[in-house]
Design a protein around this motif. Sequence first.
Motif, PDB file in Angstrom:
ATOM      1  N   TRP A 145      -2.963  14.424  -9.746  1.00  0.00           N
ATOM      2  CA  TRP A 145      -2.211  13.494  -8.457  1.00  0.00           C
ATOM      3  C   TRP A 145      -1.732  12.809  -7.783  1.00  0.00           C
ATOM      4  O   TRP A 145      -1.660  12.136  -8.167  1.00  0.00           O
ATOM      5  N   GLN A 148      -1.004   8.876  -8.249  1.00  0.00           N
ATOM      6  CA  GLN A 148       0.328   8.514  -7.321  1.00  0.00           C
ATOM      7  C   GLN A 148      -0.594   7.174  -6.319  1.00  0.00           C
ATOM      8  O   GLN A 148       0.667   6.813  -5.802  1.00  0.00           O
ATOM      9  N   CYS A 151       3.000   5.627  -6.010  1.00  0.00           N
ATOM     10  CA  CYS A 151       4.475   6.509  -7.131  1.00  0.00           C
ATOM     11  C   CYS A 151       4.106   7.738  -6.030  1.00  0.00           C
ATOM     12  O   CYS A 151       3.794   7.938  -5.836  1.00  0.00           O
ATOM     13  N   CYS A 152       5.327   8.206  -6.571  1.00  0.00           N
ATOM     14  CA  CYS A 152       5.685   9.770  -6.433  1.00  0.00           C
ATOM     15  C   CYS A 152       6.778  10.717  -7.195  1.00  0.00           C
ATOM     16  O   CYS A 152       7.489  10.545  -7.431  1.00  0.00           O
ATOM     17  N   CYS A 166       2.246  10.847  -1.738  1.00  0.00           N
ATOM     18  CA  CYS A 166       3.241  10.567  -1.730  1.00  0.00           C
ATOM     19  C   CYS A 166       3.716   9.999  -0.428  1.00  0.00           C
ATOM     20  O   CYS A 166       4.996   8.815  -0.764  1.00  0.00           O
ATOM     21  N   CYS A 226       6.447   8.344 -10.786  1.00  0.00           N
ATOM     22  CA  CYS A 226       5.077   8.003 -11.332  1.00  0.00           C
ATOM     23  C   CYS A 226       5.680   7.619 -12.907  1.00  0.00           C
ATOM     24  O   CYS A 226       4.803   6.409 -13.320  1.00  0.00           O
TER      25      CYS A 226
END
Length: 230
Positions: A137, A141, A146-147, A163, A181
């Motif tokens: 993740w 990210q 993105c988050c 994030c 995301c």
Amino acid sequence: MAQGCLKCLKYTMCVVNLLCFISGTVVLGFGVYMMRFQMSSLIPSLANFNVANILLISGIIMTCISFLGFLGALKENRCFLLSFFLLLLILMLVELAAACLLLVYEGEINLVVERDLNQSLAELKTQGRNSSMLNDWDLLQNIFDCCGVHNVSDWGDKVPQSCCQKNPCPTQEPIYKTTGCLNNLRSWFEKNFLTTGISVIFICVIEVLGMCFAMTLFCHISRSGLGYKL
């Protein structure tokens, strides 16, 4: 004159296939390197179609077919040339079929990606912060800026460092990335869709030219009665 043109065609095929073989080995090596960055835990349904696997398969196919074409042209071997022609034809048909399936099932693929991302995030919350899935993740990210799946609220009260807009996260009033995301992934594929389409068309043109050259040499060798010379 015709003999000189056929010799030129023969050595052109050798040079082109040698360059394709070298390119295939580079793609294969890059695919092995990309195995370090697999994120199959995030999208298990499409794990077999990640970038590393595609590069590995493409590299193997390129090296095998180009070696066959190089050897067939150099040795004027009808068996190798015919095999080269048939393999290129099958490869082109598979590429066109894959492109058509991607267009037809684009909506279903989006749903699968969204479902897998939601499931992996839910599993991560239950498994705790030490899960290896957290590394995937973080990588996703950081790459796509993105988050969460849709936004930062997907993480609840346990938002990871990846994030944050400024890394590491400030202790007071951290500012998080607001874009999910899933949305960034869709945008990335849409931006690269035209480039991918042009690349597929360009590759198909090269494959058609390769098939034409191989069949021309094959017919010449058959008329000359050279048989299956090694």
